[in-house]
Design a protein around this motif. Structure first.
Motif, mmCIF file in Angstrom:
data_model
loop_
_atom_site.group_PDB
_atom_site.id
_atom_site.type_symbol
_atom_site.label_atom_id
_atom_site.label_comp_id
_atom_site.label_asym_id
_atom_site.label_seq_id
_atom_site.Cartn_x
_atom_site.Cartn_y
_atom_site.Cartn_z
ATOM 1 N N GLY A 266 42.878 31.029 74.653
ATOM 2 C CA GLY A 266 42.007 30.945 73.491
ATOM 3 C C GLY A 266 41.825 32.282 72.809
ATOM 4 O O GLY A 266 41.794 32.371 71.577
ATOM 5 N N VAL B 110 36.215 34.079 61.105
ATOM 6 C CA VAL B 110 37.150 33.440 62.039
ATOM 7 C C VAL B 110 36.982 34.009 63.439
ATOM 8 O O VAL B 110 36.975 33.263 64.439
ATOM 9 C CB VAL B 110 38.597 33.632 61.542
ATOM 10 N N LEU B 111 36.820 35.319 63.547
ATOM 11 C CA LEU B 111 36.656 35.937 64.859
ATOM 12 C C LEU B 111 35.370 35.480 65.537
ATOM 13 O O LEU B 111 35.370 35.154 66.733
ATOM 14 C CB LEU B 111 36.658 37.463 64.702
ATOM 15 N N LEU C 29 44.688 33.926 64.722
ATOM 16 C CA LEU C 29 44.025 33.391 63.540
ATOM 17 C C LEU C 29 43.310 34.490 62.757
ATOM 18 O O LEU C 29 43.282 34.458 61.517
ATOM 19 C CB LEU C 29 43.023 32.303 63.956
ATOM 20 N N THR C 30 42.750 35.462 63.461
ATOM 21 C CA THR C 30 42.092 36.579 62.773
ATOM 22 C C THR C 30 43.100 37.397 61.978
ATOM 23 O O THR C 30 42.851 37.786 60.829
ATOM 24 C CB THR C 30 41.365 37.465 63.792
ATOM 25 N N LEU D 286 33.571 32.668 64.913
ATOM 26 C CA LEU D 286 33.662 31.244 65.261
ATOM 27 C C LEU D 286 34.641 31.017 66.405
ATOM 28 O O LEU D 286 34.401 30.186 67.297
ATOM 29 C CB LEU D 286 34.076 30.433 64.040
ATOM 30 N N GLY D 287 35.761 31.748 66.398
ATOM 31 C CA GLY D 287 36.719 31.603 67.494
ATOM 32 C C GLY D 287 36.151 32.048 68.821
ATOM 33 O O GLY D 287 36.364 31.398 69.852
ATOM 34 N N TRP D 288 35.419 33.158 68.817
ATOM 35 C CA TRP D 288 34.809 33.633 70.063
ATOM 36 C C TRP D 288 33.798 32.622 70.588
ATOM 37 O O TRP D 288 33.767 32.335 71.798
ATOM 38 C CB TRP D 288 34.135 34.977 69.810
ATOM 39 N N GLY E 219 33.840 29.430 69.954
ATOM 40 C CA GLY E 219 34.580 28.253 70.405
ATOM 41 C C GLY E 219 35.210 28.449 71.770
ATOM 42 O O GLY E 219 35.161 27.551 72.622
ATOM 43 N N VAL E 220 35.817 29.601 72.017
ATOM 44 C CA VAL E 220 36.411 29.873 73.331
ATOM 45 C C VAL E 220 35.340 29.904 74.406
ATOM 46 O O VAL E 220 35.525 29.381 75.515
ATOM 47 C CB VAL E 220 37.195 31.203 73.282
ATOM 48 N N LEU F 267 44.878 32.981 70.706
ATOM 49 C CA LEU F 267 44.865 32.166 69.485
ATOM 50 C C LEU F 267 43.857 32.701 68.480
ATOM 51 O O LEU F 267 44.126 32.730 67.267
ATOM 52 C CB LEU F 267 44.543 30.714 69.834
ATOM 53 N N VAL F 268 42.691 33.140 68.953
ATOM 54 C CA VAL F 268 41.679 33.688 68.045
ATOM 55 C C VAL F 268 42.188 34.965 67.385
ATOM 56 O O VAL F 268 42.008 35.177 66.175
ATOM 57 C CB VAL F 268 40.368 33.942 68.810
#
Length: 817
Positions: free
Chosen positions: A595, A554-555, A602-603, A557-559, A561-562, A598-599
């Motif tokens: 972002g 998640v971390l 979610l993490t 993919l979130g990074w 994505g941001v 939010l990441v």
């Protein structure tokens, strides 16, 4: 019981393979799957039936444990208890969504009406009662499954404790010394019975071989022997050559060397393993082997695989014939002297392992078992002692020849010293009668050596693979840089961190294997690996391997994505709007902050971290903020205010406390200001909030050009004013409105002071326009022959009574001069 279980497992595996093959053929041919398979996949046993089955299995384990089972049966009991625990956990995971669904439906219906309130519909009341009963039933099933899982875990721990106690008792058990008469007299007394048992085993083997030679089974047996012979004659060389060809296709570098080493190690295992499996399948093609002999043959195949891996791993690490492929820092002379050691060690492990299996199969006497273990300990210890002696001799020969061998790392010296001490302890244990202890040390020496050799090989392979994939100059590295816009330094750092993480993981697994209980099975080892993390707690926070993996994904993919969102906003969407660059930069920065938050959220959710679990972290942070982080928090809040209110923005020309320049970037803690000399000043964000700041370019501000021009007193002021006005009006950057003006400011030092004022659209143009106007005004003044300075007059005053000296003839000017 164990042998029959192995035979049943083999038969079940063969049946499963056939069913899987039938299913694959059905998919390829487009045929429907048989109805039996569909029914088995669609119908699942009821939770109550599963719970009854698990409880029955647990009761069987308890009953078997109460009958004082043998040491070999304890491993099966521990595996059965762990299997019950895993099935109970899986059932809980299956039932929890159903419980949540029932609770959500009850929440929709709401509580029952209070006494005295209007009654509700009968259908609603009946549905509430039905849902309540179903919820109570599912909740009871979950609690029962939790109880069974807890009981199974305790039972597995009890079995492990019993095994440890027995193992410690075996280690401390003392028998007669091999140098005593009692030891050999006992051996001579029980030798006839052991030989008779061994003869019975040979008879069973001859009978099964004769059965395999019969016409219905002859061709599978000959086929298995032929395949095994072909593999033994040229299979290893063919596999090694194929692996080497594949290694040449890899990028040039150390990855080829480590992959070749892995290929050499796997070639031995694959060839000997396939050969042994071929012989076994040829003998037992139609299940002709006796069940006891089938289990014995399977155990011999396992010993053969381990011995083959020992030989292959040693050959891969030494690489005596190809020094350029060698991974370890060993001289060519030392590698040549140690070349036969891996094969000798593999042969010893194979022979002694087969002897151990034979003793277990025929139920040999205690004296025979002790003799086999003593022979195992003595042979292995002597071989390791000879290896250490050869290394020392090679080092002395190199030093005598004037060559200095490579300096050994500290851990290598410690391992060699530990091996020497262990060999001495083995010999001492054999001499004093502690043969079980000596045998344990000898087998642990081999096991630890294999684990450390495998760890060394895998760590080098992982490091070389990551380096080849993430090197900025490699093909994959260039693709990553082009795709994600990563800097070369970022790739290097990512490769270093990822390599370190993989090495740590491999070291944890190796340490678990080394410290595992003696004789533990794969299930117990996996359970120990899980316990390393499941038992790790930070306050109320429980760290689990699966949650760590999910959070990492998640971390990452979130990074990404941001980062992609910020790049899309900054390069595609916002440039197509009418927003100014400063506002666009603020939007991109704020989007990154939002972002990132939010990441992180979610993490934490992937880690299954609740707010209650991190209350102690928040408390520590509040204390730190109160004492040492006030300035950082103040600057962070000030940065958010700057991005939100935008009193200054990127591109503004600001001036504060002796600092003047253009704002290049507003960060979380500080703002970057580019000064006129090209340098950058880092200013904390709080100064923009708490101090007076002059924003020169705020609110579409115009630039003012101010020129002060001194002229002599006798200058025609109207001509000068006209020249200055015309020059300013003719400049293309001077605005027509507000109009430019020229005024006479006063007289200073005998000069007229003319003040000219003009306006430009951008304050940044004021300096350049002023310079252009001065050059043009001076040129026009010279063209009009208007002096900028009046010539100085010299007045000489003579004191009274002073005589003027007569001039000499040479000083008298000529007439007419």
């Amino acid at each position: 019981m164990t042998v029959r279980t192995a035979a049943a497992d083999h038969a079940g595996m063969r049946l499963s393979f056939r069913l899987l093959l039938l299913f694959a053929l059905s998919l390829l041919a487009g045929l429907p799957v048989p109805a039996q398979a569909q029914d088995a996949a669609s119908t699942a046993p009821a939770p109550d039936r599963v719970l009854d089955t698990l409880q029955s299995q647990l009761d069987q384990v308890k009953a078997a444990l109460g009958n004082h089972p043998a040491d070999t049966a304890l491993s099966d009991l521990a595996a059965a208890a762990l299997a019950v625990q895993n099935q109970a956990d899986a059932l809980i995971v299956t039932l929890k969504p159903r419980l949540d669904s029932l609770q959500a439906r009850l929440d929709v219906l709401g509580p029952a009406p209070a006494a005295g309130s209007p009654p509700e519909a009968a259908e609603v009341a009946a549905q509430r009662r039905q849902l309540g009963r179903e919820k109570a039933s599912v909740d009871a099933q979950i609690k029962q499954a939790q109880l069974i899982g807890e009981e199974a875990q305790q039972l597995a721990a009890q079995v492990a404790a019993l095994r440890r106690d027995r193992f410690q008792a075996q280690l401390t058990a003392r028998t007669a010394s091999p140098f005593s008469h009692a030891f050999w007299s006992d051996a001579a007394r029980v030798l006839p019975n052991d030989l008779a048992r061994f003869g019975h085993l040979l008879g069973l083997i001859r009978d099964d071989l004769a059965t395999a030679w019969q016409p219905p089974h002859r061709w599978p047996f000959l086929g298995g022997l032929g395949v095994a012979l072909a593999l033994l004659l040229g299979g290893r060389r063919v596999i090694e050559q194929a692996l080497f060809v594949l290694a040449r296709r890899l990028p040039q570098g150390r990855l080829r060397r480590s992959s070749r080493a892995l290929g050499v190690a796997l070639a031995y295992v694959s060839v000997l393993g396939l050969a042994a499996e071929s012989v076994y399948l040829g003998l037992n093609w139609h299940d002709t082997l006796d069940p006891d002999l089938a289990g014995f043959a399977r155990s011999v195949v396992q010993v053969l695989l381990f011995a083959a891996y020992v030989a292959g791993l040693g050959r891969a690490l030494l690489s005596a014939r190809h020094p350029s492929w060698r991974l370890i820092g060993l001289s060519d002379a030392a590698a040549a002297r140690l070349r036969p050691v891996p094969r000798l060690l593999a042969i010893v492990v194979l022979i002694l392992g087969i002897i151990e299996r034979i003793n277990a199969q025929i139920g040999a006497s205690l004296v025979a078992t002790v003799m086999a273990r003593g022979l195992l300990a003595l042979t292995i210890s002597v071989l390791i002692a000879l290896t250490l002696r050869r290394l020392a001799q090679t080092r002395r020969v190199l030093l005598a020849a004037g060559e200095y061998p490579a300096r050994r790392p500290l851990w290598v010296g410690l391992l060699m010293a530990a091996a020497a001490v262990a060999v001495a302890l083995v010999w001492l244990g054999l001499a004093t009668g502690f043969i079980a202890f000596a045998s344990f040390l000898a087998t642990q020496l081999v096991w630890v050596g294999v684990v450390l050799g495998t760890l060394y090989l895998l760590t080098h392979l992982a490091h070389d693979l990551i380096e080849a994939l993430l090197t900025p100059t490699s093909r994959s590295g260039k693709r990553l840089q082009a795709t994600f816009g990563l800097a070369p330094a970022t790739l290097d750092q990512a490769a270093t961190v990822l390599s370190a993480l993989i090495r740590i993981l491999l070291c944890v697994v190796a340490l678990t294997l080394v410290l595992a209980p003696y004789g533990a099975g794969p299930d117990a080892l996996l359970d120990r690996v899980g316990q390393l993390f499941n038992g790790l707690k930070l306050g109320e926070l429980v760290i689990r391997p699966g949650a760590l993996l999910d959070a990492s994904v998640v971390l990452a993919l979130g990074w990404l994505g941001v980062r992609a969102l910020k790049q899309w906003l900054g390069t595609q969407l916002l440039p197509k709007t009418s927003l100014d660059p400063g506002l666009r930069s603020s939007i991109v920065t704020l989007s990154g902050y939002v972002g990132g938050v939010l990441v992180v959220a979610l993490t934490l959710a992937a880690l299954q971290v609740s707010l209650q679990s991190i209350t102690w972290i928040a408390s520590a942070l509040s204390v730190g903020i109160g004492f040492g982080l006030q300035a950082i928090v103040q600057n962070f809040i000030s940065g958010l205010i700057l991005l939100a209110e935008r009193p200054v923005k990127v591109g503004d020309w600001v001036s504060l406390t002796g600092v003047e320049g253009d704002i290049r970037r507003i960060n979380v803690r500080a703002t970057e200001i580019k000064l006129w000399d090209g340098s950058t000043m880092i200013v904390p964000n709080s100064q923009f909030i708490t101090q007076n700041v002059r924003n020169v370019t705020w609110g579409q501000a115009q630039g003012r050009v101010l020129i002060r021009l001194p002229m002599p007193l006798d200058t025609d002021a109207d001509v000068v004013a006209r020249i200055m006005l015309e020059t300013m009006r003719n400049h293309p950057k001077v605005l027509a409105a507000p109009t430019c003006s020229v005024s006479l400011d006063g007289i200073e030092g005998g000069s007229l002071i003319f003040v000219a004022v003009a306006f430009v659209a951008n304050p940044r143009d004021a300096g350049g326009v002023k310079s252009d106007l001065l050059f043009a005004i001076l040129a026009k003044l010279r063209a009009e022959k208007l002096p900028l300075l009046r010539p100085q007059d010299m007045i000489i005053h003579q004191s009274p009574g002073a005589t003027v000296p007569a001039a000499s003839p040479s000083q008298v000017p000529p007439a007419g001069g």
